[in-house]
Design an enzyme around this catalytic site. Structure first.
Site, mmCIF file in Angstrom:
data_model
loop_
_atom_site.group_PDB
_atom_site.id
_atom_site.type_symbol
_atom_site.label_atom_id
_atom_site.label_comp_id
_atom_site.label_asym_id
_atom_site.label_seq_id
_atom_site.Cartn_x
_atom_site.Cartn_y
_atom_site.Cartn_z
ATOM 1 N N PRO A 9 -4.451 16.929 16.332
ATOM 2 C CG PRO A 9 -5.303 15.216 15.026
ATOM 3 C CD PRO A 9 -4.028 15.885 15.397
ATOM 4 C CG ASN A 10 -10.002 16.360 17.713
ATOM 5 O OD1 ASN A 10 -10.809 17.192 17.281
ATOM 6 N ND2 ASN A 10 -9.750 15.228 17.090
ATOM 7 N NE ARG A 17 -10.175 15.097 22.462
ATOM 8 C CZ ARG A 17 -9.111 14.462 21.955
ATOM 9 N NH1 ARG A 17 -7.897 14.997 22.030
ATOM 10 N NH2 ARG A 17 -9.259 13.302 21.381
ATOM 11 C CE1 TYR A 22 -7.080 12.411 25.478
ATOM 12 C CE2 TYR A 22 -9.415 12.594 24.936
ATOM 13 C CZ TYR A 22 -8.182 12.014 24.717
ATOM 14 O OH TYR A 22 -8.025 11.042 23.760
ATOM 15 C CB ALA A 76 -6.288 10.887 16.105
ATOM 16 C CG HIS A 79 -3.070 5.940 17.575
ATOM 17 N ND1 HIS A 79 -2.175 5.568 18.550
ATOM 18 C CD2 HIS A 79 -3.909 6.835 18.169
ATOM 19 C CE1 HIS A 79 -2.489 6.200 19.686
ATOM 20 N NE2 HIS A 79 -3.525 6.979 19.475
ATOM 21 C CG ASP A 86 8.656 8.662 6.764
ATOM 22 O OD1 ASP A 86 9.178 7.806 7.509
ATOM 23 O OD2 ASP A 86 8.051 8.362 5.715
ATOM 24 C CB ILE A 100 -3.330 14.048 27.875
ATOM 25 C CG1 ILE A 100 -2.654 15.281 27.268
ATOM 26 C CG2 ILE A 100 -4.145 14.413 29.117
ATOM 27 C CD1 ILE A 100 -3.607 16.262 26.583
ATOM 28 N NE ARG A 110 -8.127 5.859 21.892
ATOM 29 C CZ ARG A 110 -8.616 6.901 21.214
ATOM 30 N NH1 ARG A 110 -7.807 7.786 20.684
ATOM 31 N NH2 ARG A 110 -9.918 7.072 21.062
HETATM 32 C C1 DQA Z 1 -3.920 11.400 22.931
HETATM 33 C C2 DQA Z 1 -4.302 9.929 22.771
HETATM 34 C C3 DQA Z 1 -4.742 9.661 21.342
HETATM 35 O O1 DQA Z 1 -5.074 8.294 21.198
HETATM 36 C C4 DQA Z 1 -5.953 10.497 21.006
HETATM 37 O O2 DQA Z 1 -6.332 10.296 19.664
HETATM 38 C C5 DQA Z 1 -5.777 11.930 21.308
HETATM 39 C C6 DQA Z 1 -5.034 12.327 22.503
HETATM 40 C C7 DQA Z 1 -3.560 11.751 24.382
HETATM 41 O O3 DQA Z 1 -2.955 12.790 24.588
HETATM 42 O O4 DQA Z 1 -3.915 11.009 25.303
HETATM 43 O O5 DQA Z 1 -6.305 12.796 20.614
HETATM 44 O O6 DQA Z 1 -2.767 11.652 22.151
#
Ligand code: DQA
Length: 142
Positions: A9-10, A17, A22, A76, A79, A86, A100, A110
């Site tokens: 996600p995201n 973002r 990032y 996300a 975590h 699984d 990233i 995290r």
């Molecule tokens: C992430 C780190 C995660 O904690 C966060 O929720 C993300 C991106 C990263 O690529 O740094 O969405 O996976």
């Protein structure tokens, strides 16, 4: 040699973002880079991104018998998701976890990675290059 790159996600919001965390490059740039790196490494690569946990589980299951390895940034869900852990264990494909940002230096919540428990290698805090390093790892290993 066929690698599946999964983003959670995201990650589709890269470039918009939190650029301080990032970076400024968007998801389309990441997709282009991954294809270029695939060509350099002489490996076939497919990318998948979803904001939905179940869709990511479905994608991992469908990778069974179709791909030789998985690069995964569960975002996300890293975590929280035992379902993704699984699914990775179910298919048993060599998997590399990518983040990233340097999650080790961020919030307490995290610090746990469930998905990472099914990954044999972890690349954290290397920006978008982390995906390249993960692909290189899989190509050298397989
Ligand atoms: C992430 C780190 C995660 O904690 C966060 O929720 C993300 C991106 C990263 O690529 O740094 O969405 O996976």
């Amino acid at each position: 040699m066929k690698i599946l790159v999964i983003n959670g996600p995201n990650i589709n919001m890269l470039g918009i973002r939190e650029p301080g965390i990032y970076g400024n490059q968007n998801y389309q740039v990441l997709l282009t880079l991954i294809q270029e790196w695939g060509n350099e490494l002489d490996c076939e690569v497919e990318c998948f991104q979803s904001n939905h946990e179940g869709a990511i589980v479905d994608e991992i299951q469908q990778a069974y018998g179709q791909f030789d390895g998985i690069v995964i940034n569960p975002a996300a869900y890293t975590h929280t998701s035992i379902a993704i852990l699984d699914a990775l264990k179910s298919v048993g494909l060599p998997a590399v976890e990518v983040h990233i940002s340097d999650v080790t230096k961020r919030e307490q919540f995290r610090q746990i990675s469930f998905a990472g428990m099914a990954c044999e290698h972890h690349i954290i805090g290397q920006g978008l290059d982390g995906y390249k390093l993960a692909m290189q790892y899989l190509c050298e290993k397989i």
